[in-house]
Design an enzyme around this catalytic site. Structure first.
Site, mmCIF file in Angstrom:
data_model
loop_
_atom_site.group_PDB
_atom_site.id
_atom_site.type_symbol
_atom_site.label_atom_id
_atom_site.label_comp_id
_atom_site.label_asym_id
_atom_site.label_seq_id
_atom_site.Cartn_x
_atom_site.Cartn_y
_atom_site.Cartn_z
ATOM 1 N N ASN A 111 0.863 -1.184 0.000
ATOM 2 C CA ASN A 111 0.000 0.000 0.000
ATOM 3 C C ASN A 111 0.900 1.235 0.000
ATOM 4 O O ASN A 111 1.469 1.590 1.028
ATOM 5 C CB ASN A 111 -0.907 -0.007 1.234
ATOM 6 N N LYS A 144 0.076 4.276 -0.302
ATOM 7 C CA LYS A 144 -0.578 5.469 0.254
ATOM 8 C C LYS A 144 -0.333 6.660 -0.688
ATOM 9 O O LYS A 144 -0.353 6.489 -1.897
ATOM 10 C CB LYS A 144 -0.099 5.711 1.685
ATOM 11 N N HIS A 175 -9.511 1.057 5.442
ATOM 12 C CA HIS A 175 -8.211 1.330 6.072
ATOM 13 C C HIS A 175 -8.398 2.341 7.201
ATOM 14 O O HIS A 175 -9.194 3.264 7.104
ATOM 15 C CB HIS A 175 -7.221 1.853 5.026
ATOM 16 N N GLU A 180 -6.745 4.824 8.106
ATOM 17 C CA GLU A 180 -6.534 6.232 7.740
ATOM 18 C C GLU A 180 -7.777 6.814 7.068
ATOM 19 O O GLU A 180 -8.082 7.993 7.219
ATOM 20 C CB GLU A 180 -5.295 6.351 6.846
ATOM 21 N N GLU A 199 -5.520 -4.856 11.071
ATOM 22 C CA GLU A 199 -4.553 -3.785 11.278
ATOM 23 C C GLU A 199 -4.791 -3.135 12.636
ATOM 24 O O GLU A 199 -5.628 -2.233 12.756
ATOM 25 C CB GLU A 199 -4.707 -2.698 10.212
ATOM 26 N N GLY A 249 2.320 2.462 11.211
ATOM 27 C CA GLY A 249 3.215 3.603 11.027
ATOM 28 C C GLY A 249 3.838 4.123 12.304
ATOM 29 O O GLY A 249 4.388 5.218 12.328
ATOM 30 N N SER A 279 3.237 -1.989 10.708
ATOM 31 C CA SER A 279 4.687 -2.003 10.935
ATOM 32 C C SER A 279 5.317 -3.337 10.546
ATOM 33 O O SER A 279 6.175 -3.873 11.263
ATOM 34 C CB SER A 279 5.010 -1.659 12.394
#
Length: 232
Positions: free
Chosen positions: A7, A9, A91, A93, A157, A163, A195
């Site tokens: 990914n 991003k 996701h 985010e 996740e 991150g 991570s």
């Protein structure tokens, strides 16, 4: 088949993605489905760059409507037309920065699951984990899309590990999946994200996950090549 999903991003230009795919093509494993998810503007060129290889291209997002006055959005039809095979939905985010609600995520999964392979992300925040709500939170996230289990891949996740450099324990993470399975019935194939790097990728496979969804570590083609090798 194991999965290695990159990914990107909001990183890499179209030229950079093209160079990346040319290099990663030389490092694939026959038993590892490698999926690259660049930004929207790089999707069509990525499909062309990866043609004839074991790589599939995925989108990082989509909109549930087929067409119309939805400025800035991309539909499933548009993605399928250029050869995209996968789409990430849910996701953390997107949930956090763009306030994507359960209702919106359900509409996206409903629109996409019959024509794209959905990689549906779920996971708890650090606050929810510390207050003992991991099972309840993740159960609700999965129960929302239960009727689509036959057409999606899951990606667990833990938000606190994305991150941040914090690494979740592989055995502990998969034990959560087993608890969820006891409540929801048989689950789709489940990946781990948060991570991930070449040093810890195999531990998640050994614990029971079917692959990894990789963020920042996937931006380095040599690092992602090592991860693919670990999964092979």
């Amino acid at each position: 088949m194991n999965y290695a999903v990159a990914n990107f991003k909001m990183n890499k230009t179209s030229n950079e993605v093209n160079e990346y795919i040319c290099e990663i093509r030389q490092c694939l494993q026959n038993n590892v489905k490698t999926i690259i998810c660049p930004t929207f503007v790089s999707l069509e060129r990525s499909v062309q760059s990866s043609f004839g290889s074991l790589i599939d291209i995925g989108a990082q997002n989509l909109f549930f409507e087929e067409k119309g006055a939805f400025t800035g959005e991309i539909s499933v039809k548009i993605l399928v037309d250029i050869g995209v095979k996968y789409a990430i939905i849910g996701h953390s985010e997107r949930r956090h920065y763009f306030k994507e609600s359960d209702d919106l995520l359900l509409k996206k999964v409903e629109a996409a699951s019959s024509r794209l392979k959905v990689i549906y992300c779920f996971g708890e925040t650090e606050e929810e984990r510390n207050s003992g709500k991991s099972v309840d939170v993740t159960f609700d996230q999965l129960n929302l899309v239960k009727k689509f289990f036959g057409n999606i891949i899951l990606a667990y996740e833990p938000v606190w590990a994305i991150g941040t450099g914090k690494t979740a324990d592989a055995e502990e993470s998969f034990s959560l999946i087993k608890v969820l399975e006891s409540k929801l019935g048989e689950l789709p194939e489940c990946l781990y994200g948060g991570s991930v790097n070449h040093k810890n990728a195999k531990s998640f496979m050994d614990s029971g996950f079917k692959g990894v969804l990789v963020g920042s570590a996937s931006l380095d083609v040599k690092e992602f090549s090592k991860i693919i090798k670990e999964l092979g």
